[in-house]
Structure formats: C-alpha cells, structure tokens
Design a protein around this motif. Structure first.
Motif, PDB file in Angstrom:
ATOM      1  N   ASP A 263       0.840  -1.179   0.000  1.00  7.12           N
ATOM      2  CA  ASP A 263       0.000   0.000   0.000  1.00  7.12           C
ATOM      3  C   ASP A 263       0.883   1.239   0.000  1.00  7.12           C
ATOM      4  OD1 ASP A 263      -3.060   0.773   0.854  1.00  7.12           O
ATOM      5  OD2 ASP A 263      -1.567   2.237   1.525  1.00  7.12           O
ATOM      6  N   PRO A 264       0.540   2.254  -0.818  1.00  8.40           N
ATOM      7  CA  PRO A 264       1.378   3.461  -0.843  1.00  8.40           C
ATOM      8  C   PRO A 264       1.498   4.133   0.528  1.00  8.40           C
ATOM      9  CG  PRO A 264      -0.188   3.471  -2.652  1.00  8.40           C
ATOM     10  CD  PRO A 264      -0.553   2.303  -1.781  1.00  8.40           C
ATOM     11  N   GLY A 265       0.501   3.974   1.363  1.00  8.66           N
ATOM     12  CA  GLY A 265       0.570   4.582   2.694  1.00  8.66           C
ATOM     13  C   GLY A 265       1.331   3.728   3.690  1.00  8.66           C
ATOM     14  N   GLY A 266       1.800   2.574   3.269  1.00  8.13           N
ATOM     15  CA  GLY A 266       2.509   1.685   4.190  1.00  8.13           C
ATOM     16  C   GLY A 266       1.539   0.912   5.057  1.00  8.13           C
ATOM     17  N   VAL A 267       2.085   0.114   5.936  1.00  7.03           N
ATOM     18  CA  VAL A 267       1.225  -0.681   6.815  1.00  7.03           C
ATOM     19  C   VAL A 267       0.974   0.104   8.101  1.00  7.03           C
ATOM     20  CG1 VAL A 267       2.111  -2.828   5.867  1.00  7.03           C
ATOM     21  CG2 VAL A 267       3.183  -1.842   7.877  1.00  7.03           C
ATOM     22  N   ALA A 268      -0.085  -0.246   8.790  1.00 11.26           N
ATOM     23  CA  ALA A 268      -0.463   0.491   9.996  1.00 11.26           C
ATOM     24  C   ALA A 268       0.453   0.140  11.161  1.00 11.26           C
ATOM     25  CB  ALA A 268      -1.914   0.210  10.347  1.00 11.26           C
ATOM     26  N   GLU A 269       0.745  -1.123  11.307  1.00  9.95           N
ATOM     27  CA  GLU A 269       1.555  -1.577  12.438  1.00  9.95           C
ATOM     28  C   GLU A 269       2.784  -2.309  11.923  1.00  9.95           C
ATOM     29  OE1 GLU A 269       1.207  -1.194  15.770  1.00  9.95           O
ATOM     30  OE2 GLU A 269      -0.475   0.172  15.408  1.00  9.95           O
ATOM     31  N   PRO A 270       3.818  -1.576  11.523  1.00  7.71           N
ATOM     32  CA  PRO A 270       4.985  -2.269  10.972  1.00  7.71           C
ATOM     33  C   PRO A 270       5.657  -3.121  12.055  1.00  7.71           C
ATOM     34  CG  PRO A 270       5.478   0.029  11.392  1.00  7.71           C
ATOM     35  CD  PRO A 270       4.007  -0.123  11.608  1.00  7.71           C
ATOM     36  N   PRO A 271       6.241  -4.231  11.657  1.00  7.30           N
ATOM     37  CA  PRO A 271       6.942  -5.052  12.642  1.00  7.30           C
ATOM     38  C   PRO A 271       8.114  -4.275  13.234  1.00  7.30           C
ATOM     39  CG  PRO A 271       7.413  -5.801  10.421  1.00  7.30           C
ATOM     40  CD  PRO A 271       6.329  -4.783  10.308  1.00  7.30           C
ATOM     41  N   ARG A 272       8.246  -4.330  14.527  1.00  2.37           N
ATOM     42  CA  ARG A 272       9.338  -3.653  15.220  1.00  2.37           C
ATOM     43  C   ARG A 272       9.915  -4.620  16.241  1.00  2.37           C
ATOM     44  NH1 ARG A 272       8.736   2.229  15.564  1.00  2.37           N
ATOM     45  NH2 ARG A 272       9.857   2.895  13.736  1.00  2.37           N
ATOM     46  N   PRO A 273      10.685  -5.606  15.786  1.00  2.00           N
ATOM     47  CA  PRO A 273      11.209  -6.576  16.750  1.00  2.00           C
ATOM     48  C   PRO A 273      12.085  -5.879  17.787  1.00  2.00           C
ATOM     49  CG  PRO A 273      11.926  -7.099  14.502  1.00  2.00           C
ATOM     50  CD  PRO A 273      11.170  -5.821  14.432  1.00  2.00           C
ATOM     51  N   GLY A 274      12.199  -6.530  18.936  1.00  2.00           N
ATOM     52  CA  GLY A 274      13.072  -5.988  19.972  1.00  2.00           C
ATOM     53  C   GLY A 274      14.510  -5.995  19.496  1.00  2.00           C
ATOM     54  N   VAL A 275      15.356  -5.279  20.232  1.00  2.00           N
ATOM     55  CA  VAL A 275      16.752  -5.189  19.818  1.00  2.00           C
ATOM     56  C   VAL A 275      17.665  -5.833  20.856  1.00  2.00           C
ATOM     57  CG1 VAL A 275      16.400  -3.170  18.389  1.00  2.00           C
ATOM     58  CG2 VAL A 275      16.896  -2.880  20.815  1.00  2.00           C
ATOM     59  N   GLU A 276      17.071  -6.674  21.717  1.00  2.00           N
ATOM     60  CA  GLU A 276      17.880  -7.338  22.738  1.00  2.00           C
ATOM     61  C   GLU A 276      18.633  -8.525  22.166  1.00  2.00           C
ATOM     62  OE1 GLU A 276      18.186  -5.893  25.634  1.00  2.00           O
ATOM     63  OE2 GLU A 276      16.835  -4.420  24.736  1.00  2.00           O
ATOM     64  N   GLN A 277      18.078  -9.092  21.097  1.00  2.00           N
ATOM     65  CA  GLN A 277      18.780 -10.189  20.443  1.00  2.00           C
ATOM     66  C   GLN A 277      18.450 -10.156  18.953  1.00  2.00           C
ATOM     67  OE1 GLN A 277      16.149 -11.336  22.820  1.00  2.00           O
ATOM     68  NE2 GLN A 277      14.865 -10.908  21.048  1.00  2.00           N
ATOM     69  N   ARG A 278      19.119 -11.030  18.221  1.00  2.00           N
ATOM     70  CA  ARG A 278      18.898 -11.092  16.789  1.00  2.00           C
ATOM     71  C   ARG A 278      17.446 -11.451  16.508  1.00  2.00           C
ATOM     72  NH1 ARG A 278      22.176 -13.013  12.162  1.00  2.00           N
ATOM     73  NH2 ARG A 278      20.686 -13.696  10.593  1.00  2.00           N
ATOM     74  N   PRO A 279      16.775 -10.703  15.611  1.00  2.00           N
ATOM     75  CA  PRO A 279      15.391 -11.065  15.277  1.00  2.00           C
ATOM     76  C   PRO A 279      15.366 -12.413  14.573  1.00  2.00           C
ATOM     77  CG  PRO A 279      15.987  -8.891  14.414  1.00  2.00           C
ATOM     78  CD  PRO A 279      17.245  -9.547  14.864  1.00  2.00           C
ATOM     79  N   SER A 280      14.204 -13.061  14.636  1.00  2.00           N
ATOM     80  CA  SER A 280      14.068 -14.335  13.929  1.00  2.00           C
ATOM     81  C   SER A 280      14.063 -14.075  12.428  1.00  2.00           C
ATOM     82  CB  SER A 280      12.765 -15.007  14.339  1.00  2.00           C
ATOM     83  OG  SER A 280      11.679 -14.260  13.814  1.00  2.00           O
ATOM     84  N   ASP A 281      14.315 -15.135  11.668  1.00  2.00           N
ATOM     85  CA  ASP A 281      14.288 -14.983  10.210  1.00  2.00           C
ATOM     86  C   ASP A 281      12.929 -14.494   9.746  1.00  2.00           C
ATOM     87  OD1 ASP A 281      16.861 -15.762  10.196  1.00  2.00           O
ATOM     88  OD2 ASP A 281      16.512 -17.791   9.427  1.00  2.00           O
ATOM     89  N   ALA A 282      11.869 -14.969  10.430  1.00  2.00           N
ATOM     90  CA  ALA A 282      10.522 -14.540  10.042  1.00  2.00           C
ATOM     91  C   ALA A 282      10.344 -13.049  10.307  1.00  2.00           C
ATOM     92  CB  ALA A 282       9.475 -15.346  10.819  1.00  2.00           C
TER      93      ALA A 282
END
Lengths: 369, 832
Positions: free
Chosen positions: B593-612
């Motif tokens: 969507d040109p407006g982007g998504v409403a709730e973009p994923p924002r994984p924590g930064v305490e460890q490496r995010p999962s591949d998903a």
C-alpha cells in the motif's frame, strides 16, 4: 667484341686485362654517382650490371683464357662486378630515402586541427571517489556491503540503539515513506548497512559501505537533502580503538598523502560507544596556517583541522541486536561524508555543483579523481 | 548552550591566566563540542566610564533636535564634560555610559573631541548598538544605577568571554553551567564544589502561610514533583543587573524577576522550573496524562493546542494548566500583579516529554533538558535556590514546600575493571579507571569487577560501554595508540558491484556524462512522460514529508531527473548533451500500500530477530532495482573541418544501450515498441535473453514539448539489474576460426513492414553454422524495387572451423539463407 671462345683457344683477351677492368668499374661508378633519381639509377643498373654490360661481357671471355689465367681473371672480374653492385645498391638506398623524405613532406597535414568529433563521457566524481575510498579498504581485505535506500526504520534507527523518542532521532531530519508510522524511511545514514552486514555475514566481518543517504535539508551551498556517505565496519575478536585509529590513519594517508595526521575527539553517536568525531589535519597547510595571518589557509579556514566524519566502537547493544556475542567480539565503525571529502580534497566550493547535473562538472573529472 | 566564562569562574577556581580558548581546548578534548568563543563588545577599547547627566540644553536650530549635555564622569576623568547627543530618552540625573576621547567602538569608530552642532563634544553617550551589545538603538543606554567614574566596560560585561557549546544528546548535564563547570574542574584537575548538591538555607516557612498541595497521578510520567510557595512577592521588583547580564550572555531575554530567576536557575543548575500565579490556581497541582477528551490548552506562546491523551500535563481542579516539561499554560501564568508564586520543580520522564514536545512541534529550553534526562534528585535543590533568589530580590514570605517522589535507587553497572583497557587498546589500570569514574561523579565498589553507581545527573550512563567512554575520554583520546587489524582474505567486489562499475565506465566510454539527480518526482512527471494509469511506473512510493509538494514521490524511472538536468544544461548554453545516470528506482509491489502498513513489525533489539521477523521487515520495503538511463540532444558528432557533423538520433540511443550491454558480455536485440515516453514509431524494446529489459529511442514529441527540449531528443532507460542477470557468470571462450573466410553479399527485397532484424535472423538461421556474420550494410527504397518494398543488402561471411570451404559449400549455405528469408518473410533475392 668477340664471339664466345673455345675454351682451349689460347687467345689473348684484352678486356680481361686489369687496366680494362678498372676502367669499366670507374666508368660504372661515375655513372652511378651521377644518377639523380630512381629512374636514372634503373638505366645505370642496366648499363653497368645488366646482362649486356661491359663487365658481364668481359666475364664471358674468361673461358677463352688458358686454364692458368682463368682463376685470376675470374677473381678480378667478380670483384669488379661486386663493387659495381654494391655501389648501385648504396645509391639506390640513398635515392629511395630521398624520395621518401620528399613524398612524406608533401603528404604532411596540420596535426593541430581539432580531432574531437563527439563529446567526451565522464563519471560523476562522487561515484569515482566512493569507489576509490572503497578500494583502499579492499586492499586491506574488506568487502563492499550495500543496503536499500528506502530502508526499514528498524535498521535505520531501532537496531542502531536509537529507540523511538530518543533525541538522536531529531538530530537527523528524516524523510518518511508512506506515512510517519509506516516503518519505512529514506535512510539517514549508511549505518543500517552495518546491521545488514552483521546479520548476513559470518564473523569476523570487515566491510566498507558507500551509499546515498537522505535528510530533509534544503539545498544550498553547503547542504543537500541527498548526499553520500562511506561507512566502515570491523567486527572481530580483540578489536580496539587503536585498530580504529590505525585504520583511519591509513585511509587518510591513502586519500591525502603520507603523514597527514588525524585526531579523534570524544562525541556521541547512539550506535557507537565510545564515540568520536574524526578530524583530519589540513592536508594543504598541515596546520601551518594556525595563528599565522600571513599565510591563511582556505581549505581549513586556518583552523588546522577539518571535520571529516564520526566513528567509535560499535555499541554492544548494536552487536546484540545482530546476535553477536559481545563477550567474544568487539568492533569499530566509522562514517564520513563523500561530498565533504570531495569538497575539500578537490576544492569544490558549492555543493550545488554536485547535484545540478551540469555536464561540465562531471566532465572535468573524467573517470578518475 | 552558551556559558559565560565568568560564571564558570564562580564555580571553578580557574587560574587567572587561563582564558576561554584554553578552556575550550580542554573541553573539546573531553568531548564537549565548543563551537565558538565569543567576546562581548570584543572590538571596544579605550576609556568607557559611567557618567551622570547634570544638565541638558535643547538645541533647536538644526534639522533635528539636538541636546547639549553636561555629564559628570568623575574627577579622575576630567569632571564635567560637554557632550552633544542626538538621543532624547534620558533626563537630568540619569546615569549613562560615556565613551571618552581615545575610545574605539565597533567598526573602528574612534572617539575624539570634535566640534559639532556649534559645540565641542568631548566624548559620546553610548547606545547598546554602538557598543556592539545588541540592536537596540532607539536611544542611549540609561543605567538603573551607577557610580560616576566607574569603569563602564566592566559594568556592561564588555570583554566577557562566552563559550558556545553544542551539547550532544547524551550529555544533558552539560545544558547547565554546573555541568560544564564539573568538566572544566576535571580537565584542569581542580576541586569542584557542586552547587547542585548544596541545599541553600531558606527561612522557616511562615506560620500563617501554607505550602501549595501537589500530587502525581501517573508515576510513569513523573518521578519527582515539588512545589514551593512564596507569598507577598513584589511583582515590580527588578532583576539585578548581574543576573540580567548573565541571562543575556547565555542567550536569554530578561523578562521579569520571577521569570528571570527560573531561567537563571535552569541555566545554573540544569533544572527547568515553572512559576504559577497562585491566585489563578484551583486546588492541588498534579502531574499526569492528559487523558481522553481534555479541552484544548492555550500555552504561553498564545497557541491553542489540542491535547493528545498521552500528553504529559500539569492540572489543577480547573483542568489542564500546562504541558509538563514543555511549556506552561497561559491562564496560570504570572503577570505584572502576581504576588503569590508557586514554583514547580519536577523530574518528568524523558520519553513522554519527548513525545509530547514532538506532537506539538514545540521544542523549549525545558523540553530539551527533560528529553535528555534531568538530574533525578535536583528538583528540591534547584527550587530552593530559586526561592532564595526570589526572596532576596523580590521580597515576600516563604510558605514552604510540598513534594511527591517515587522511590529512587541509583542503578548499579557491573564493569570489568580492565574493560577500558580492552576497549581502548592502551594500558588503563584499575586505579585510573576508579579515579576518572569518581571525577564523573560515580560511586564505585568491587575489585576486578567494579560495581559502579552513576550520579543522578548522568542518566545516560547505563551500560559498561558508557563508563568506558567516560574513562577513555578523561585519559585522552590522543593517547590511544595506532594499530592496523588483520582482516581475513576477501573476495573483492561481488559480480553485481563489478558489473555496475563496468556499466558506468561503458556509459562514459560511449560519450555519456554521468550525473546524480535527486530521486524525487511528482505525478506531474509521470503525466508528462505519458505513463498510463495503472502502469508499474505509477506504483511509486510516496514521501510523508517531501521537500517539495511538486515532488512527493520516489522515482520509478530515472528519466524525469535526467530531462530536468538536460533542460538545465540547455539553459546554460550547452547545446550538445549526452547525460546519463545509474541509480536506484523505487517501485511498490502490487500488494504494497502506498501509505505503508499500519503496524509495521518492530522486533526488539535485545537479540537477533528471527528470520521470520527479518523477512517481515524486508517485506515493508519497495523493490529498488538499479536502472541505467541516458538522454541525448544536439550533435552526437560535431560539425568540423571533417564535415557537417551529425545530430543524435534514435539509433544512438539504441547503440549506447547495446554497447553498454556488450561491455557486460550481453547481446541485446532491439524490437519495435510503442511504450511511453517514447515516439511510437522510433523506439525499440531492448531484449536480453528473451526478456525486455528497457527501451531506447526518440522521445515522444509531446514529452519533448512538455520538458521544453529540442525536437528529436532521444533517450534510453534499462533495468541494469535485469541486464546484469543476463550476463554470464563465467563467460565461455569463443572458437576463433583461422581458416580462410569467404565473403558474399546479397540483396533481399522485402515488404517495408518486415523488420530488418527479422530478415537478418532468417538469413543467419538458414545459412547455418558456417555463416559467421550477417551484417546489413545498405537499405534501398526507390524505383528499382516494387512500391511498398525495400532492398536490404547484407554482407555474409562464411568460414569453417577445420577446413577451407569449397565454392559449392559456400553457395549452398548462401542459398539456404536466402531460402529461409524467402520462406519467413517473402524475401526475393534482388537481381534474379
């Protein structure tokens, strides 16, 4: 002239007398010398070295001599003919050289006429400069890493230890893509490539990352909303600030000449801790202009130092976000503006020259900086 | 943060010979970026004294009114002097500043005794502007008080040096003189008695006065909240001159005593303060969230602000009365009649204040400090200091303090004592570590592992690495040695990186000048390029905050930027132009969507995010392939002594694309195309490996007209990533045939609608393996061929790998080629 001799007819043959042979040679040499061009030498060759030339005819008479005299006469005539041939060849060679010289002069053109028919191409000096800086690192074993220009906020901020509402986010005026909440921005720095490199590569990691970055500045002589940075990252066991300093000194020497000093000043970046500003000793005056109004320096405004970039030890929080064991590994990172480097290295005084696309600007650099 | 040196000297006993430059140098080395050192009235020299106006004679015979004044400057300066003055804002008895003959004012203005308006003026009465102290030149400076003959320069703070420091976000404590003074003391090895840790003496609260009640509704937003009250304050009391001077030197405008004191203490100690008019308050003053449906608040800057439920606010029983830590409300503001002062000093939490300030696009002196983290325990100390100053200069009665505080336990950071050494690469022993951390204000326990408690004014110190920086900066970055790390063997550039460089060089070799245009465009550009609705190039990402409303989109094509650049070159008198660019374009996928998504994923930064999680982040981004494009207009070959020259044509555009491709080892084939923004009859689709990777040809006349370009301007644009994908990974070597070549020319007559490339293809296919080249060398249309037909002349080259070809073999191959062209395209061999 006499008819062919019977070999056993012991008649005296006057043409084989030494005096006669010498006279033939003398006549031949005189004609050869007087031959003035290639046509004349052809005639002379026929007259004195042809089948019907006096020496050729004399040669035929040798058979009429008594066997005892044959050898001597043969030798005499042979030598005479060789002398004539040599003289002919020498004269011919000289006449050819003379002819060539004359003809080549006649063919000469004006080589100062313009020769360029189509415009010269060129690469943008920023591109070339980035490649050149990257090459300094490639020579040390680094690889070139890349990342997208429309970048996830997670890479551009969150994972670089810039949480939402951190004042550092307002240090950089960010272009948001889609909406301010879409999670996508135009990267404000090349540092997100650090994260991408750490996530994608095996340790140890040594990469350099040139690229385009974006901030919401209006274009003027010293600012442009679209500019370029080059980022370096090393993550390995036992990396220290001394490694950082040595590496930057090497880059400074490669770009500005052996012996140019650098200076690190404590500073702040969220993704490095400790952090430092990187100053380059003015490579033009090497500091001689400081406090010396007699010899001011335009390059450094007589400050002696030029602000070049930022650097530091990769914040362990950033390493953790990339899943790197901070007990075992440490890293350094640095980044500098390519426009700024081009400006002071090449004396570009107006940033607009780099972005307006005037072909005279790029063309002046060719394909090298 | 502007810090007057004399203010620093009050807190740190600097040797007299240490000047501002020396201080700046040490501070820079310690990590405070001193951007400049300014000297107030730096270009004023010579005698400047306080005088008293004893008499004024109005001179009226001139074009403007002039005053002839008798000014007493003190016996040691010659007693009463006659001075001519054009200003009128003073009266007999006023104290003024007089520049005596010999003085030099800014702009090399030399004061002499000179005759003017019929009198000898023996000096000059000065205005602010004449002294370089400000822009106020409405009249001369009238002093509140003064002693005749005193040194005017000292009185006005002339020659005072001020450091201008750019404070980084981690060093909020340096937004105070106190914080900078600590660094100065450390840098010079001097003792430091922290005024932020001294509770000043206040009188006991009056028995008949009550403090103002306070409270905190949301401890997530506020950790410490205090109110001190003074009643019977004199609203007309003047701010003392020394305080005004320090405020001005620090870049603040004096307003009134109450406001000036809150600003002064904020500068001095780093604690933002707010003064309410007690007469306008209703009930307890509390800190908390705005909550739902709060009515708009009019702030001190007279802006009515709609409140977000999450805004941090101050309220009383009447409702919201201020944006906490950002800006007070207009209706509880102190004014010229305020006698009941309620002084708020609090510790708001950084992030909620930052969010509030950002939502209201309001960056104030207070919010700047709270965002960076104010000293956790400072509030009561600072408000005591402010109350002391208010009582001293404004009178009144102290009515006591109320406070609310959440429990505070200083954090403890465990750090290996050798971490600074391991990080910096230089020897730093444990004693040095402890010494420097103590200078910073930390409390330290432990041996090999240090348990470090940072001081309450350093909320930025949370990690061992933060402590390392403190230690190393105080040891000195200049003492770090130099070493080169040994990187493992690398593989050099990747294939894509290498090919991209080659493409850039190939473009330059083709005579194209590389430019770097901004990757922004507007719908107008796409309209101008005749790009159809729904086409891929219409799927451009949109910037939420573009620099220009005309260019809110990210480019999906390089051409708009290049066409604008071509236009600019033309306007600068450059007629023969070949410019190009290699750069990324940005295209949204069909499901983005040109407006982007409403709730973009924002994984924590305490460890490496999962591949998903990483894949989900990547899915947010538009595709960003590299494109290569060029625009040509004017002469491709210039006119010269060799002949008339040649304009760039559609063929040059195709040839540039083709030569760039060849340099990368890719053969591209041109096919007729009608795509925008090109001329539908003079454009080729560029095909590599069966895929269309770009277009080249003449631009559509409407496009040329819209961009005001010369007729017949040509262009090309191709997807460089796609081109590179078509390149060999490992290029195979050719068979170089060394047997004799046989050359045959043929002319084939075909209908005009048949593409030459198709005929050549047919000949090549028919002639078979022995045919090594089919090159079209002539095209003829005219009386010797039928109407609607043309003759295409091809030069053929035949050669075998292993033998000399016989005449029969050559003839058979040639005829087979002709036959295939006849079969596919009805070609007839000309001359038969």
């Amino acid at each position: 002239m006499s008819a062919p001799n019977n070999p056993y007819d012991p008649v005296a043959v006057s043409t084989l007398e030494p005096e006669a042979v010498d006279a033939m040679v003398a006549a031949a040499l005189a004609d050869i010398e007087s031959a003035g061009d290639l046509d004349e030498i052809k005639v002379v060759r026929l007259a004195h070295a042809g089948d019907r030339s006096p020496l050729a005819l004399a040669n035929r008479e040798i058979g009429a001599l008594p066997p005892a005299a044959k050898a001597e006469a043969g030798k005499r005539v042979g030598s005479a003919r060789q002398t004539v041939r040599d003289a002919l060849d020498a004269r011919l060679a000289r006449l050819e050289i003379e002819r060539d010289a004359r003809v080549l002069v006649e063919e000469s053109v004006d080589v100062t006429l313009p020769t360029r028919r189509s415009g010269l191409g060129a690469r943008h000096p920023l591109t070339t400069l980035m490649e050149r800086m990257a090459e300094v690192f490639m020579a040390m074993g680094y690889e070139v890493a890349e990342g997208p220009e429309a970048e996830a906020e997670w890479f551009n901020f969150d994972a670089l230890n810039v949480p939402p509402d951190h004042p550092a986010r307002t240090m950089q005026d960010t272009f948001f893509v889609g909406s301010e909440r879409s999670g996508v921005v135009l990267r404000t720095q090349t540092s997100p490539i650090q994260l991408r490199a750490m996530l994608a590569r095996d340790l140890p990691i040594y990469v350099v990352a040139p690229g385009r970055v974006f901030r919401t500045d209006e274009l003027d002589a010293t600012h442009t909303p679209v500019f370029h940075q080059i980022e370096g990252l090393a993550v390995d066991e036992g990396i220290t600030m001394a490694d950082l300093k040595g590496t930057l000194e090497h880059l400074a020497a490669a770009m500005f000449g052996e012996g140019v000093q650098i200076r690190l000043r404590p500073s702040y970046f969220p993704f490095t801790e400790p952090s430092a500003e990187l100053d380059l000793q003015c490579f033009v005056c090497r500091g001689a202009s400081v406090g010396n109004p007699e010899a001011p320096c335009r390059t450094c405004s007589s400050e002696g130092w030029i602000e070049w970039g930022g650097c530091g030890m990769v914040n362990p929080r950033v390493l953790r976000a990339a899943g790197i064991d901070t007990a075992r590994y440490s890293g350094f990172a640095f980044g500098m503006g390519v426009e700024r480097t081009l400006m002071f290295r090449h004396g570009v005084t107006d940033m607009r020259d780099m972005v307006e696309g005037d072909i005279r600007f790029s063309r002046a650099f060719g394909v090298e900086v | 943060m502007r810090v007057p040196l004399e203010w620093l000297r009050e807190m740190v006993d600097l040797p007299a010979q240490v000047d501002a430059r020396a201080v700046a140098e040490r501070l820079i080395a310690a990590g405070l970026e001193v951007e400049s050192v300014e000297t107030a009235g730096g270009d004023v020299s010579g005698p400047l004294v306080v005088g008293r106006v004893d008499a004024i004679e109005e001179l009226t015979e001139f074009k403007k009114p002039i005053r002839w004044c008798q000014v007493d400057v003190g016996l040691e300066h010659g007693g009463v002097r006659g001075i001519v003055c054009g200003a009128r804002n003073f009266a007999v008895g006023d104290h003024v500043v007089v520049a005596l003959p010999g003085a030099v004012l800014p702009g090399d203005f030399r004061i002499t005794a000179r005759e003017t308006y019929g009198h000898v003026s023996d000096g000059m009465i000065c205005s602010q502007r004449e002294l370089g102290l400000g822009d106020d030149h409405d009249g001369i400076m009238v002093l509140d008080s003064g002693t005749v003959g005193d040194d005017g320069a000292a009185l006005l703070g002339l020659g005072e040096e001020t450091l201008d420091i750019a404070v980084t976000p981690d060093r909020g404590y340096a937004l105070s003189v106190r914080g900078v003074a600590r660094e100065v003391a450390t840098a010079f090895g001097l003792p430091f008695d922290d005024p932020g840790q001294r509770l000043v003496d206040l009188p006991a609260p009056a028995a008949d006065a009550a403090p103002w009640p306070c409270g905190v509704e949301d401890p997530e937003m506020c950790e410490l909240f205090t109110l001190r009250r003074i009643i019977g304050f004199d609203p007309a009391a003047a701010t003392p001159g020394w305080m005004e001077r320090r405020l001005v030197a620090s870049g603040m405008r004096p307003v009134s005593l109450a406001v000036d004191v809150t600003n002064y203490v904020m500068l001095e100690l780093g604690q933002p303060l707010h003064a309410f008019d007690g007469a306008k308050l209703r009930g307890a003053v509390r800190a908390g969230r705005a909550g739902e449906a709060a009515p708009p608040l009019e702030t001190l800057d007279h802006v009515s602000r709609a409140l977000d439920p999450d805004d941090v606010v101050i309220r009383d029983d009447s409702g919201v009365i201020g944006l906490a830590g950002t800006m007070g409300g207009l209706h509880t503001e102190i004014d010229d009649d305020s006698t009941d002062l309620v002084l708020e000093a609090a510790r708001f939490v950084a992030e909620p204040v930052a969010r509030t300030a950002r939502r209201h696009r309001l960056s104030s002196e207070a919010s700047r400090r709270f965002e960076r983290g104010v000293d956790r325990v400072l509030a009561p100390y600072a408000s005591a200091r402010a109350a002391q100053l208010l009582l001293e200069y404004g009178g009144g009665v102290y009515a006591g303090m109320t406070a609310w505080e959440s429990p505070y336990s200083p954090p403890v950071i465990a750090m290996d004592a050798d971490l600074p050494q391991r990080t910096s690469g230089m020897p730093v022993d444990r004693a040095t570590v402890v010494h420097h951390l103590e200078q910073v204000g930390c409390e330290i326990m432990g041996d090999a592992v240090l348990d470090v408690s940072p001081p309450p004014w350093r909320p930025d110190l949370t990690d061992p690495a933060d402590l390392v920086e403190e230690v190393v900066r105080l040891v000195g970055y200049d003492r770090i040695p130099s070493r080169l790390p040994q990187a493992p063997a690398g593989y050099g550039l990747t294939r894509e990186q290498r090919l991209r460089r080659r493409a850039g060089l190939a473009l330059a070799a083709a005579g194209v000048v590389d430019v770097l245009t901004y990757p922004f465009m507007g719908e107008g550009d796409l309209d101008a390029l005749l790009v159809a609705a729904g086409e891929r190039r219409r799927r451009a990402p949109r910037l939420a905050n573009p620099l220009s409303e005309e260019q809110p989109l990210l480019r999906t094509t390089l051409l708009p930027g290049l066409l604008h650049a071509a236009r600019r070159n033309l306007s600068r008198g450059i007629d023969d132009i070949a410019l190009g660019e290699i750069g990324r374009v940005f295209v949204l996928d069909d499901d983005q969507d040109p407006g982007g998504v409403a709730e973009p994923p924002r994984p924590g930064v305490e460890q490496r995010p999962s591949d998903a999680e990483l894949a989900a982040i990547e899915a947010l981004l538009p595709v960003q392939p590299h494109h290569l494009a060029a625009v040509l207009t004017g002469a491709r070959e210039s006119r010269g002594w060799w002949g008339p020259g040649r304009e760039a044509t559609w063929a040059d555009a195709i040839e540039i694309a083709s030569s760039v491709a060849s340099m990368l080892g890719v053969d591209i084939v041109a096919r007729p195309a009608t795509d925008a923004p090109f001329h539908p009859g003079r454009t080729a689709a560029l095909v590599a490996d069966g895929e269309v990777i770009g277009f080249a040809g003449e631009l559509h006349p409407r496009v040329i007209a819209t961009y005001s370009l010369p007729a017949r301007t040509v262009a090309l644009e191709l997807d460089l990533d796609a081109l590179m994908a078509a390149a060999h990974d490992v290029a195979p070597a050719p068979d170089v045939r060394t047997q004799p070549v046989a050359k045959e020319d043929i002319a084939l007559v075909v209908a005009e609608s048949v593409a030459a490339a198709d005929v050549a293809d047919a000949v090549r296919t028919g002639a078979g393996e022995l045919c090594e080249e089919v090159r079209l060398f002539d095209v003829y249309v005219g009386p010797q061929v039928p109407e609607g037909h043309r003759s295409l002349a091809f030069a053929l080259r035949f050669r075998a790998l292993d033998r000399t070809l016989s005449a029969e073999e050559i003839a058979a191959a040639r005829e087979a080629g002709v036959a295939e062209a006849a079969r596919r395209h009805g070609a007839v061999l000309r001359g038969t």
